[in-house]
Write a protein that holds these residues in place. Structure first.
Motif, PDB file in Angstrom:
ATOM      1  N   ASP A   1       1.293  20.012 -50.335  1.00  0.00           N
ATOM      2  CA  ASP A   1       1.535  20.614 -49.028  1.00  0.00           C
ATOM      3  C   ASP A   1       2.490  19.760 -48.176  1.00  0.00           C
ATOM      4  O   ASP A   1       2.219  18.586 -47.939  1.00  0.00           O
ATOM      5  N   PRO A   2       3.641  20.335 -47.753  1.00  0.00           N
ATOM      6  CA  PRO A   2       4.058  21.743 -47.784  1.00  0.00           C
ATOM      7  C   PRO A   2       4.933  22.114 -48.980  1.00  0.00           C
ATOM      8  O   PRO A   2       5.549  23.179 -48.968  1.00  0.00           O
TER       9      PRO A   2
ATOM     10  N   LEU B   1       6.445  27.827 -45.536  1.00  0.00           N
ATOM     11  CA  LEU B   1       6.614  28.103 -44.115  1.00  0.00           C
ATOM     12  C   LEU B   1       5.252  28.343 -43.480  1.00  0.00           C
ATOM     13  O   LEU B   1       4.357  28.910 -44.119  1.00  0.00           O
ATOM     14  N   PRO B   2       5.077  27.956 -42.215  1.00  0.00           N
ATOM     15  CA  PRO B   2       3.813  28.262 -41.539  1.00  0.00           C
ATOM     16  C   PRO B   2       3.675  29.759 -41.303  1.00  0.00           C
ATOM     17  O   PRO B   2       4.673  30.503 -41.299  1.00  0.00           O
TER      18      PRO B   2
ATOM     19  N   PRO C   1       7.867   9.019 -42.377  1.00  0.00           N
ATOM     20  CA  PRO C   1       7.344   9.674 -41.176  1.00  0.00           C
ATOM     21  C   PRO C   1       5.818   9.684 -41.180  1.00  0.00           C
ATOM     22  O   PRO C   1       5.185  10.013 -42.188  1.00  0.00           O
ATOM     23  N   GLU C   2       5.233   9.341 -40.064  1.00  0.00           N
ATOM     24  CA  GLU C   2       3.772   9.260 -39.965  1.00  0.00           C
ATOM     25  C   GLU C   2       3.148  10.641 -40.140  1.00  0.00           C
ATOM     26  O   GLU C   2       3.620  11.637 -39.587  1.00  0.00           O
ATOM     27  N   GLY C   3       2.084  10.719 -40.931  1.00  0.00           N
ATOM     28  CA  GLY C   3       1.347  11.957 -41.115  1.00  0.00           C
ATOM     29  C   GLY C   3       1.933  12.911 -42.136  1.00  0.00           C
ATOM     30  O   GLY C   3       1.368  13.978 -42.379  1.00  0.00           O
ATOM     31  N   HIS C   4       3.057  12.555 -42.747  1.00  0.00           N
ATOM     32  CA  HIS C   4       3.683  13.429 -43.737  1.00  0.00           C
ATOM     33  C   HIS C   4       3.101  13.181 -45.131  1.00  0.00           C
ATOM     34  O   HIS C   4       2.668  12.067 -45.438  1.00  0.00           O
ATOM     35  N   ASN C   5       3.114  14.216 -45.962  1.00  0.00           N
ATOM     36  CA  ASN C   5       2.925  14.028 -47.389  1.00  0.00           C
ATOM     37  C   ASN C   5       4.273  13.650 -47.989  1.00  0.00           C
ATOM     38  O   ASN C   5       5.297  14.248 -47.645  1.00  0.00           O
ATOM     39  N   ALA C   6       4.262  12.663 -48.878  1.00  0.00           N
ATOM     40  CA  ALA C   6       5.531  12.124 -49.385  1.00  0.00           C
ATOM     41  C   ALA C   6       5.447  11.867 -50.882  1.00  0.00           C
ATOM     42  O   ALA C   6       4.378  11.578 -51.423  1.00  0.00           O
TER      43      ALA C   6
ATOM     44  N   PRO D   1       2.438  18.335 -43.517  1.00  0.00           N
ATOM     45  CA  PRO D   1       1.608  19.358 -44.161  1.00  0.00           C
ATOM     46  C   PRO D   1       1.230  20.465 -43.185  1.00  0.00           C
ATOM     47  O   PRO D   1       1.029  20.221 -41.995  1.00  0.00           O
ATOM     48  N   LEU D   2       1.135  21.695 -43.703  1.00  0.00           N
ATOM     49  CA  LEU D   2       0.798  22.843 -42.865  1.00  0.00           C
ATOM     50  C   LEU D   2      -0.706  23.053 -42.746  1.00  0.00           C
ATOM     51  O   LEU D   2      -1.189  23.570 -41.743  1.00  0.00           O
TER      52      LEU D   2
END
Length: 290
Positions: A41-42, A128-129, A202-207, A259-260
Motif C-alpha cells: 500500500d499504495p 488512488l484513494p 518521507p515519514e509515514g510512507h511505505n518504501a 499508504p491509503l
C-alpha cells in the motif's frame, strides 16, 4: 536546541520477482503483484521488462482498459507508443516517464516502435484513494531532459522522478511528478563501486528499494543486509536509509508512497474499494462509458 533524530532504516523483508507475461505475451518479471508480494500500500504492481529478443516484446500491449489507479511507465531502453480512446498519444523514449491517472476509466494501448534492439524499463501501479477513483483521466509525461539529475555525494547520481532529494550542496531537487494523494518518492540512483549514500525517507510512507544492476548493502551497522540484483527490499524502522554499492557498483529504484489504508476490490485492470464498484466498472466498460 532540540535536533531531529533519524533512526536507521532497515530491510524488513526481501522479495525476488517471478517470470510472467502480460499484454499480447510480453515477457517480464513481476516483483509486486505476484504471490511473493501481492501489494505494498499504495503500490499494487511493479513489473520489470528487459530483453534484446524482439519476439519477447514485439506484440506489445494492445488496447485494454483501466479504472481506479495510476500506471507509471519508466523507460530505460527502447521506444513505446501510447494511445488512448480519448485521443491522447505519446512516445516514450529512453529515460522518459509517463504517470497516467486512469481515474474513471480509459482504454489504451502501449506498442513498441521498434522491431529490433533492447526494450527495457518498469511499470508501477499506484492506487488512488476512494475520493479520486472517478476523476477524469490525466497524464504527466516527461521527456528525459525534464527529469532532474542530482549528485548528492561523490560517486552518486540520482534521477528524481517524484519527490525531493537533498542535492548535497544545501539545496533541494524536486521531481516533476505531482500527486498529493500519495506524495510519492521515485528515485533512480546510480552508485559507483563501493560508494555509500544516505537518504532520508518521507515519514509515514511505505518504501522499497529495487536493485536492478549490481548489488548493494542496505541499512547500517548490525542491521545492514546485502541485497542482490533483481531483489526488492521492503524498508522500515526509521527515516535514514544507507545504501552502499558492491564492487561492481549498483543502480537502484528507491520508491515510497503514503499508504491509503482503504479496502481494495481488485480484478485485472480495475481497482476499486467495494465489490459493487468493481462490478460497475465492468458494466461501464462493456457499455462503452470509459
Amino acid at each position: 536546541m532540540a535536533t531531529t533524530r533519524f533512526d536507521s532504516t532497515r530491510v524488513v523483508r526481501k522479495v525476488r520477482g517471478s517470470a510472467a507475461s502480460d499484454g499480447a505475451g510480453v515477457k517480464l518479471t513481476r516483483v509486486i503483484g505476484g504471490p511473493g508480494l501481492p501489494d505494498l500500500d499504495p503500490f499494487l504492481l511493479l513489473d520489470e521488462f528487459g530483453t534484446d529478443r524482439a519476439e519477447d516484446y514485439i506484440a506489445g500491449f494492445p488496447e485494454h482498459p483501466h479504472r481506479g489507479f495510476e500506471t507509471v511507465t519508466y523507460m530505460l531502453d527502447g521506444r513505446m507508443r501510447h494511445r488512448d480512446n480519448h485521443g491522447n498519444e505519446g512516445l516514450l523514449v529512453p529515460g522518459s516517464v509517463q504517470w497516467m491517472t486512469a481515474g474513471r476509466g480509459l482504454v489504451h494501448s502501449e506498442m513498441p516502435e521498434q522491431e529490433e534492439g533492447r526494450m527495457r524499463g518498469f511499470q508501477l501501479w499506484v492506487n488512488l484513494p476512494a475520493k479520486d477513483k472517478m476523476t477524469e483521466p490525466r497524464y504527466q509525461e516527461f521527456a528525459p531532459e525534464r527529469i532532474p539529475r542530482a549528485r548528492p555525494a561523490a560517486g552518486v547520481e540520482v534521477r528524481v522522478v517524484a519527490g525531493e532529494l537533498d542535492a548535497g550542496d544545501g539545496g533541494r531537487v524536486r521531481g516533476p511528478i505531482e500527486q498529493p494523494a500519495t506524495s510519492p518518492l521515485y528515485l533512480d540512483a546510480t552508485l559507483e563501486a563501493g560508494v555509500a549514500w544516505e537518504h532520508r525517507l518521507p515519514e509515514g510512507h511505505n518504501a522499497f528499494a529495487y536493485v536492478f544492476e549490481g548489488e548493494t548493502t542496505l541499512g547500517s551497522g548490525d542491521e545492514a543486509r546485502a541485497v542482490a540484483s533483481q531483489e526488492l527490499a521492503i524498508l522500515g524502522g526509521g527515516d535514514l536509509l544507507r545504501i552502499q554499492a558492491g564492487t561492481a557498483g549498483a543502480r537502484v529504484l528507491l520508491i515510497a508512497g503514503r499508504p491509503l489504508r482503504e479496502p481494495v476490490a481488485r480484478h485485472g485492470p480495475f481497482v476499486m474499494n467495494t465489490r459493487q464498484e468493481l462490478m460497475q466498472a465492468f458494466v461501464d466498460f462493456q457499455e462503452g462509458r470509459f
